[in-house]
Design a protein around this motif. Structure first.
Motif, PDB file in Angstrom:
ATOM      1  N   ASP A  73       0.929  -1.151   0.037  1.00  0.00           N
ATOM      2  CA  ASP A  73       0.074  -0.035   0.153  1.00  0.00           C
ATOM      3  C   ASP A  73       0.785   1.384   0.081  1.00  0.00           C
ATOM      4  O   ASP A  73       0.364   2.516   0.310  1.00  0.00           O
ATOM      5  N   VAL A 122      -2.270  -7.481   4.858  1.00  0.00           N
ATOM      6  CA  VAL A 122      -3.535  -6.655   4.590  1.00  0.00           C
ATOM      7  C   VAL A 122      -3.491  -6.113   3.174  1.00  0.00           C
ATOM      8  O   VAL A 122      -4.584  -6.085   2.684  1.00  0.00           O
ATOM      9  N   ARG A 138      -4.737  -8.668   0.799  1.00  0.00           N
ATOM     10  CA  ARG A 138      -6.288  -8.904   0.813  1.00  0.00           C
ATOM     11  C   ARG A 138      -7.140  -7.805   0.410  1.00  0.00           C
ATOM     12  O   ARG A 138      -8.104  -7.871  -0.163  1.00  0.00           O
ATOM     13  N   ARG A 139      -6.534  -6.547   0.438  1.00  0.00           N
ATOM     14  CA  ARG A 139      -7.081  -5.351   0.056  1.00  0.00           C
ATOM     15  C   ARG A 139      -7.126  -5.324  -1.252  1.00  0.00           C
ATOM     16  O   ARG A 139      -8.015  -4.973  -1.959  1.00  0.00           O
TER      17      ARG A 139
END
Length: 304
Positions: A249, A290, A293-294
């Protein structure tokens, strides 16, 4: 040079005009620098550079509805006009560049004026085997980044029309020192694969996938990811997921391109049903990252 020209029309001449700005790399995208109100206090509706190298702009005069009249302004550099370059440009645009001999077209790939370079590229793309040979040589051996890029773009035109194997003599440039060359070659590989039926071209995957893992320039990464999405092989989903974990991210543009690539490749498999690829993406629900998954959720949202 190196600047964009933006007509900033706000209804009143006092706070309208042409804004100029440059861009500098910021991650996989860019940020604006050197923003100036270069041609101001005029209701400019459009601007463009003429064949003489001068800037022309159309003036709405006043208000949103306009008084029913307009003006055209010309802005020119005295130094440029006196240097003789303006006359050379006029003579070039006055003739049909596509009719020039091939050696002259090759030399124009390095011209300072983008439109001249582009005309030469398009003309060479219409010259059959000899034109392809010259474009390949320009891509591999060009004296400047501009020449090499026009060689790559010209081959990209041919690849979309004749098949992506046109690019095979230049795939080694995915290892080139120049990041612009790497990025644009990845882009045309992906476009050629897409235009030729969006099927799996294992040659493209075999060249692009290693680049994905070792590329350090985020803007090249972006083009490689986009290209892999267009190639359309669901077997690369684990590698795309691994890249999502690495990006973590940290760059929204890379994350978005990876989610788009996941959604594209999920719809291509042996049965053309897409179920296998979608199943792989759903399988990322238990991933430790995460970010992965995002990215999977974003891909599934695109797939509705």
């Amino acid at each position: 040079k190196g600047h964009f020209f933006l007509c900033d029309f706000r209804g009143q001449e006092g706070n309208s005009g042409i804004r100029t700005f440059a861009l500098q790399p910021k991650g996989a995208s860019f940020e604006v620098v050197d923003s100036k109100e270069s041609f101001w206090s005029v209701l400019a509706t459009d601007c463009g550079f003429g064949p003489d190298g001068a800037l022309y702009l159309t003036d709405w005069v006043e208000g949103w509805n306009g008084p029913g009249k307009g003006r055209i302004y010309q802005f020119a550099s005295p130094e440029f006009q006196q240097s003789g370059q303006s006359a050379v440009l006029k003579s070039l645009f006055a003739k049909d560049i596509s009719t020039l001999p091939i050696p002259e077209l090759v030399s124009l790939l390095g011209h300072a004026h983008f439109k001249v370079r582009l005309e030469a590229q398009w003309a060479l793309a219409e010259h059959g085997a000899e034109g392809r040979e010259k474009l390949t040589a320009a891509a591999v051996e060009g004296a400047s980044t501009a020449v090499r890029l026009h060689g790559i773009w010209g081959l990209g035109q041919l690849a979309r029309r004749e098949g992506y194997r046109v690019l095979e003599p230049v795939v080694k440039l995915l290892e080139a020192d120049d990041p612009h060359v790497r990025a644009q070659l990845a882009k045309v590989i992906g476009e050629a694969s897409f235009e030729n039926g969006r099927g799996v071209w294992m040659g493209a995957v075999a060249h692009l996938l290693p680049r994905l893992a070792k590329e350090t320039d985020p803007q090249v990464q972006l083009e490689v990811i986009n290209a892999l999405g267009r190639v359309g092989d669901p077997r690369i989903i684990p590698q795309l997921a691994a890249q999502l974990e690495q990006v973590n991210d940290g760059d929204a543009y890379l994350r978005n391109s990876l989610a788009v690539a996941l959604s594209r490749v999920a719809l291509v498999d042996e049965t053309n049903s897409g179920s296998a690829g979608i199943g792989q993406i759903k399988g990322l629900a238990g991933h430790r990252s995460v970010a992965v998954r995002r990215g999977a959720v974003l891909a599934l949202r695109r797939l509705k």
